[in-house]
Design a protein around this motif. Structure first.
Motif, PDB file in Angstrom:
ATOM      1  N   ARG A  55       0.936  -1.249   0.027  1.00  0.00           N
ATOM      2  CA  ARG A  55      -0.088  -0.050  -0.219  1.00  0.00           C
ATOM      3  C   ARG A  55       0.776   1.371  -0.111  1.00  0.00           C
ATOM      4  O   ARG A  55       0.257   2.164  -0.045  1.00  0.00           O
ATOM      5  N   ASP A  56       2.075   1.020   0.012  1.00  0.00           N
ATOM      6  CA  ASP A  56       3.077   2.278   0.057  1.00  0.00           C
ATOM      7  C   ASP A  56       2.855   3.031  -1.439  1.00  0.00           C
ATOM      8  O   ASP A  56       3.193   2.382  -2.473  1.00  0.00           O
ATOM      9  N   PRO A  57       2.568   4.249  -1.404  1.00  0.00           N
ATOM     10  CA  PRO A  57       2.286   4.953  -2.676  1.00  0.00           C
ATOM     11  C   PRO A  57       3.513   4.823  -3.513  1.00  0.00           C
ATOM     12  O   PRO A  57       3.512   4.862  -4.832  1.00  0.00           O
ATOM     13  N   ALA A  58       4.890   5.161  -3.041  1.00  0.00           N
ATOM     14  CA  ALA A  58       6.022   5.127  -3.830  1.00  0.00           C
ATOM     15  C   ALA A  58       6.306   3.690  -4.496  1.00  0.00           C
ATOM     16  O   ALA A  58       6.623   3.745  -5.760  1.00  0.00           O
ATOM     17  N   ARG A  59       5.760   2.537  -3.778  1.00  0.00           N
ATOM     18  CA  ARG A  59       5.890   1.426  -4.503  1.00  0.00           C
ATOM     19  C   ARG A  59       4.759   1.247  -5.380  1.00  0.00           C
ATOM     20  O   ARG A  59       5.380   0.723  -6.562  1.00  0.00           O
ATOM     21  N   GLN A  60       3.713   1.507  -5.384  1.00  0.00           N
ATOM     22  CA  GLN A  60       2.642   1.583  -6.070  1.00  0.00           C
ATOM     23  C   GLN A  60       2.945   2.260  -7.411  1.00  0.00           C
ATOM     24  O   GLN A  60       2.626   1.674  -8.592  1.00  0.00           O
ATOM     25  N   ILE A  61       3.653   3.459  -7.415  1.00  0.00           N
ATOM     26  CA  ILE A  61       3.888   4.131  -8.388  1.00  0.00           C
ATOM     27  C   ILE A  61       5.191   3.567  -9.184  1.00  0.00           C
ATOM     28  O   ILE A  61       4.840   3.471 -10.568  1.00  0.00           O
ATOM     29  N   ASN A  62       6.185   3.177  -8.967  1.00  0.00           N
ATOM     30  CA  ASN A  62       7.263   2.331  -9.441  1.00  0.00           C
ATOM     31  C   ASN A  62       6.700   1.098  -9.962  1.00  0.00           C
ATOM     32  O   ASN A  62       7.318   0.958 -11.037  1.00  0.00           O
ATOM     33  N   HIS A  63       5.861   0.707  -9.315  1.00  0.00           N
ATOM     34  CA  HIS A  63       5.280  -0.937  -9.555  1.00  0.00           C
ATOM     35  C   HIS A  63       4.517  -0.461 -11.009  1.00  0.00           C
ATOM     36  O   HIS A  63       4.728  -1.425 -12.094  1.00  0.00           O
ATOM     37  N   GLY A  64       3.828   0.575 -10.945  1.00  0.00           N
ATOM     38  CA  GLY A  64       3.024   0.935 -12.154  1.00  0.00           C
ATOM     39  C   GLY A  64       3.799   1.206 -13.322  1.00  0.00           C
ATOM     40  O   GLY A  64       3.658   0.742 -14.448  1.00  0.00           O
ATOM     41  N   ILE A  65       5.088   1.840 -13.167  1.00  0.00           N
ATOM     42  CA  ILE A  65       5.790   2.291 -14.049  1.00  0.00           C
ATOM     43  C   ILE A  65       6.337   1.011 -14.778  1.00  0.00           C
ATOM     44  O   ILE A  65       6.597   1.044 -16.122  1.00  0.00           O
ATOM     45  N   ALA A  66       7.028   0.138 -13.948  1.00  0.00           N
ATOM     46  CA  ALA A  66       7.630  -1.141 -14.534  1.00  0.00           C
ATOM     47  C   ALA A  66       6.794  -1.797 -15.331  1.00  0.00           C
ATOM     48  O   ALA A  66       6.955  -2.375 -16.430  1.00  0.00           O
ATOM     49  N   LEU A  67       5.481  -1.881 -14.784  1.00  0.00           N
ATOM     50  CA  LEU A  67       4.439  -2.801 -15.531  1.00  0.00           C
ATOM     51  C   LEU A  67       4.121  -2.119 -16.777  1.00  0.00           C
ATOM     52  O   LEU A  67       3.901  -2.791 -17.865  1.00  0.00           O
ATOM     53  N   ALA A  68       4.005  -0.910 -16.583  1.00  0.00           N
ATOM     54  CA  ALA A  68       3.670  -0.032 -18.157  1.00  0.00           C
ATOM     55  C   ALA A  68       4.727  -0.174 -19.152  1.00  0.00           C
ATOM     56  O   ALA A  68       4.418  -0.385 -20.319  1.00  0.00           O
ATOM     57  N   ARG A  69       6.142  -0.124 -18.618  1.00  0.00           N
ATOM     58  CA  ARG A  69       7.165  -0.542 -19.527  1.00  0.00           C
ATOM     59  C   ARG A  69       7.224  -1.766 -20.362  1.00  0.00           C
ATOM     60  O   ARG A  69       7.582  -1.827 -21.255  1.00  0.00           O
ATOM     61  N   LEU A  70       6.634  -2.474 -19.497  1.00  0.00           N
ATOM     62  CA  LEU A  70       6.854  -4.029 -19.907  1.00  0.00           C
ATOM     63  C   LEU A  70       5.515  -4.297 -20.768  1.00  0.00           C
ATOM     64  O   LEU A  70       5.318  -5.311 -21.121  1.00  0.00           O
ATOM     65  N   GLU A  98      11.930  16.755  -8.521  1.00  0.00           N
ATOM     66  CA  GLU A  98      10.784  17.492  -8.162  1.00  0.00           C
ATOM     67  C   GLU A  98      10.090  16.770  -6.964  1.00  0.00           C
ATOM     68  O   GLU A  98       9.941  15.451  -6.924  1.00  0.00           O
ATOM     69  N   TRP A  99       9.353  17.523  -5.981  1.00  0.00           N
ATOM     70  CA  TRP A  99       8.748  16.846  -4.808  1.00  0.00           C
ATOM     71  C   TRP A  99       7.351  17.214  -5.201  1.00  0.00           C
ATOM     72  O   TRP A  99       6.560  18.316  -5.638  1.00  0.00           O
ATOM     73  N   VAL A 100       6.450  15.794  -5.584  1.00  0.00           N
ATOM     74  CA  VAL A 100       5.149  15.977  -5.858  1.00  0.00           C
ATOM     75  C   VAL A 100       4.408  14.948  -4.891  1.00  0.00           C
ATOM     76  O   VAL A 100       4.807  13.983  -4.509  1.00  0.00           O
ATOM     77  N   ASP A 101       3.176  15.211  -4.729  1.00  0.00           N
ATOM     78  CA  ASP A 101       2.173  14.470  -3.946  1.00  0.00           C
ATOM     79  C   ASP A 101       1.800  13.327  -4.548  1.00  0.00           C
ATOM     80  O   ASP A 101       1.818  13.430  -5.670  1.00  0.00           O
ATOM     81  N   SER A 102       2.070  12.210  -3.964  1.00  0.00           N
ATOM     82  CA  SER A 102       1.786  10.734  -4.290  1.00  0.00           C
ATOM     83  C   SER A 102       0.518  10.689  -5.197  1.00  0.00           C
ATOM     84  O   SER A 102       0.495   9.791  -6.194  1.00  0.00           O
ATOM     85  N   ARG A 103      -0.554  11.273  -4.486  1.00  0.00           N
ATOM     86  CA  ARG A 103      -1.713  11.165  -5.631  1.00  0.00           C
ATOM     87  C   ARG A 103      -1.809  11.753  -7.021  1.00  0.00           C
ATOM     88  O   ARG A 103      -2.352  11.279  -7.826  1.00  0.00           O
ATOM     89  N   VAL A 104      -1.072  13.091  -6.981  1.00  0.00           N
ATOM     90  CA  VAL A 104      -0.893  13.506  -8.299  1.00  0.00           C
ATOM     91  C   VAL A 104      -0.082  12.725  -9.093  1.00  0.00           C
ATOM     92  O   VAL A 104       0.004  12.378 -10.176  1.00  0.00           O
ATOM     93  N   LEU A 105       1.129  11.951  -8.609  1.00  0.00           N
ATOM     94  CA  LEU A 105       1.986  11.278  -9.421  1.00  0.00           C
ATOM     95  C   LEU A 105       1.106   9.913  -9.866  1.00  0.00           C
ATOM     96  O   LEU A 105       1.172   9.636 -11.077  1.00  0.00           O
ATOM     97  N   GLY A 106       0.556   9.374  -9.169  1.00  0.00           N
ATOM     98  CA  GLY A 106      -0.567   8.458  -9.499  1.00  0.00           C
ATOM     99  C   GLY A 106      -1.387   8.816 -10.596  1.00  0.00           C
ATOM    100  O   GLY A 106      -1.781   8.137 -11.551  1.00  0.00           O
ATOM    101  N   ARG A 107      -2.056  10.188 -10.442  1.00  0.00           N
ATOM    102  CA  ARG A 107      -2.897  10.503 -11.717  1.00  0.00           C
ATOM    103  C   ARG A 107      -2.258  10.999 -12.978  1.00  0.00           C
ATOM    104  O   ARG A 107      -2.449  10.671 -13.891  1.00  0.00           O
ATOM    105  N   ARG A 108      -1.038  11.306 -12.741  1.00  0.00           N
ATOM    106  CA  ARG A 108       0.081  11.577 -13.941  1.00  0.00           C
ATOM    107  C   ARG A 108       0.131  10.130 -14.783  1.00  0.00           C
ATOM    108  O   ARG A 108       0.241  10.074 -16.007  1.00  0.00           O
ATOM    109  N   GLY A 109       0.383   8.967 -13.652  1.00  0.00           N
ATOM    110  CA  GLY A 109       0.565   7.583 -14.406  1.00  0.00           C
ATOM    111  C   GLY A 109      -0.442   7.160 -15.224  1.00  0.00           C
ATOM    112  O   GLY A 109      -0.366   6.801 -16.383  1.00  0.00           O
ATOM    113  N   LEU A 110      -1.687   7.530 -14.742  1.00  0.00           N
ATOM    114  CA  LEU A 110      -3.044   6.932 -15.297  1.00  0.00           C
ATOM    115  C   LEU A 110      -3.125   7.916 -16.543  1.00  0.00           C
ATOM    116  O   LEU A 110      -3.457   7.393 -17.626  1.00  0.00           O
ATOM    117  N   ALA A 111      -2.592   9.347 -16.606  1.00  0.00           N
ATOM    118  CA  ALA A 111      -2.739   9.969 -17.686  1.00  0.00           C
ATOM    119  C   ALA A 111      -1.711   9.503 -18.951  1.00  0.00           C
ATOM    120  O   ALA A 111      -2.171   9.792 -20.043  1.00  0.00           O
TER     121      ALA A 111
END
Length: 127
Positions: A55-70, A98-111
């Motif tokens: 449930r760690d937001p940083a882990r969720q974001i990096n996990h999403g990036i790795a999955l998307a790149r693959l 850059e320091w960014v709110d984790s929720r914003v980064l999640g939305r950026r990943g979705l975008a």
């Protein structure tokens, strides 16, 4: 530098801007691997990390990036959505400093998924 190499660097820079670090932790959430473009290794590091909550937001974001790149866009969407609506929210440092709110980064990943940015990365990386 070839046009293909230049395009690859441009796309890598775009997706790497989302990569986040957890500088005060002892665990690996794939930061170094993602920055180096070693997406399979990043995915393994993230999925094998027992010290970080799923449930760690940083882990969720990096996990999403790795999955998307693959190319696993559906699973990436699940991870980015989880980060975007996570009750735990942090100011996270991206690879660009850059320091960014984790929720914003999640939305950026979705975008980025919606706009096809990761599809461009996966297509170029496979050539």
């Amino acid at each position: 530098m070839s046009l293909l190499a230049a395009a690859t660097l441009l796309v890598v820079a775009d997706s790497s801007a989302l990569v986040v670090t957890a500088p005060e932790t002892e665990f690996d959430i794939g930061y170094e691997e993602l920055i180096a473009g070693h997406d399979h290794e990043a995915l393994a590091a993230i999925e094998e990390c027992e010290k970080s909550s799923h449930r760690d937001p940083a882990r969720q974001i990096n996990h999403g990036i790795a999955l998307a790149r693959l190319g696993d866009y559906e699973e990436a969407r699940v991870r980015f959505s989880a980060a975007a609506r996570n009750a735990e929210r942090y100011e996270l440092e991206t690879s660009t400093g850059e320091w960014v709110d984790s929720r914003v980064l999640g939305r950026r990943g979705l975008a980025m998924l919606e706009s096809g940015d990761f599809q461009k990365y996966a297509a170029l990386a496979s050539r």
